[in-house]
Design a protein around this motif. Structure first.
Motif: not given
Length: 442
Positions: A354-358
């Motif tokens: 998972v990309n937290f920024k998304n």
């Protein structure tokens, strides 16, 4: 004949302290609400995030659209001013209490203990007769005006304060505070520009002062011989906290409570000279005495017992955070860490990181990386987002956490699907691995 308890609890005393506290309290309520607007907190905490981390169990709460969210805080600020001047006091106080409860439960990413204290005080103040003197309500309605109140109000407030301060002190009786390693770490990360606070003697002074202040401040304020020393100590303690830690209105709210420890005559003479002073000796027992005593005693018992719940949960609350909230555990630890969240399609077995920024703001990301309730909630959110796209997923978390500058330790069991776990406020969650805090201290 009144019983001795009735005579003590319901003896009428001058209400100058409560009236003056109402003025301070209303002003601080207004500052809190308008400050959220002026300092950008409304946008940062409620509007900017794609979703907020509510208190668990209140996921149904959603932020209002931007204009209404700003409008709510503006109305709260106005309500605070109404409380200050005593205009439509109970209506304004009840509105603020409900509105603050909503915003308090709506987001916990930016959290201070004073938010919880403020919520409790809002409801307490709804029921206290703080508007019966030196208020617009009393000015325009003479039947409402009274210059006295029951003495139990003093007792209730002082016992409540004693519980808050005592737990704040008791929580500091743990190795990192006693050996000054946490005060040292705290001053480094929160007061790095203050060279004087980086010396060893300063860390020992902070350790001793913080621990003893919370433990003894209420008794010292109650004893006339030590009262002024305690007042000076209070100003130093709370102004220091305000400057160094920037914790909003909390230090000034704590100082406002000082009015309840002085003789009403002194409060009247110094601050409310135009108010009539009550010198009677009546005992007025209300018809609802029994419900009043039951509710007040029940509330204080909850306040006394709730902070103890972490002792019923295995492992160290410093590590697990289970039982940390609503317990007056203030300025006790710093959590740092990193985490990877993996979403795995249950049908295909494919796994993606998972990309937290998304999904998250930087502040939300920091919380998700270190605190288990945020980890669990984010896992639920990820499962919901993928379910909306017709995908059934598991969520695995690989998180390492550092407490008070220690080396990172594995925090989560990487093999557990956290999205499939239940959350229980009263028990341990097995996907949180056991701690070895005092075996890995650097």
């Amino acid at each position: 004949m009144h019983s001795k308890w009735n005579k003590w609890l319901f003896k009428q005393v001058d209400n100058s302290a409560l009236v003056l506290f109402r003025m301070f309290f209303g002003f601080l309520l207004a500052c809190e609400a308008f400050g959220h607007i002026a300092l950008g907190a409304v946008n940062k905490h409620f509007l900017e995030p794609k979703f907020t981390f509510t208190f668990i169990g209140f996921e149904f709460l959603e932020p209002l659209p931007a204009p209404l969210m700003y409008g709510l805080f503006a109305l709260m600020g106005i309500a605070g001013l109404m409380v200050m001047v005593g205009f439509k006091y109970r209506m304004a106080m009840l509105f603020y209490a409900i509105a603050w409860t909503y915003v308090y439960l709506l987001q916990k990413t930016s959290y201070n203990n004073h938010y919880y204290l403020l919520m409790l005080l809002n409801y307490i103040m709804v029921f206290l007769p703080a508007h019966r003197s030196v208020s617009l309500d009393a000015k325009w309605n003479s039947s409402l005006r009274k210059e006295h109140m029951s003495r139990w109000i003093y007792g209730f407030i002082i016992i409540f304060l004693c519980i808050v301060y005592s737990y704040a002190s008791v929580a500091k009786f743990y190795p990192d505070w006693i050996d000054t390693s946490f005060p040292k770490h705290l001053m480094k990360i929160r007061a790095g520009d203050w060279e004087i606070l980086q010396y060893e003697w300063a860390h020992w002074a902070i350790m001793v002062y913080g621990l003893t202040f919370d433990l003894f401040i209420v008794p010292l304020l109650l004893w006339k011989r030590t009262r002024m020393v305690a007042v000076i100590a209070s100003f130093f303690f709370h102004i220091f906290n305000s400057i160094i830690f920037k914790i909003g209105i909390f230090p000034y709210l704590a100082l406002a409570f000082l009015v309840f420890f002085f003789n009403p005559k002194m409060i009247h003479k110094r601050f409310l000279k135009k108010k009539n002073f009550y010198e009677g000796d009546e005992v007025i027992v209300p018809s609802f005495k029994n419900p009043l005593l039951i509710v007040n005693t029940g509330f204080l018992l909850v306040m006394l017992l709730l902070p103890l719940r972490h002792w019923l949960i295995p492992d160290d609350v410093l590590w697990t955070e289970e039982g940390h909230r609503l317990s007056w555990r203030m300025m006790l630890r710093n959590r740092a860490g990193f985490a990877n969240f993996y979403v795995e399609n249950k049908e295909t077995g494919s796994r993606t990181r998972v990309n937290f920024k998304n999904y998250l703001t930087p502040k939300q990301t920091n919380q998700v990386k270190t605190k288990p309730d945020f980890m669990w909630q984010f896992a639920q959110k990820l499962k919901e987002f993928h379910a909306a796209e017709g995908e059934d997923v598991a969520v695995y978390i690989d998180a390492k956490v550092s407490i008070n500058g220690r080396a990172m330790q594995q925090f989560t069991d990487k093999k557990v699907d956290v999205a499939a776990q239940e959350w229980n406020h009263w028990s341990h969650h097995e996907w949180i691995l056991p701690s070895s805090l005092y075996e890995n201290k650097e």
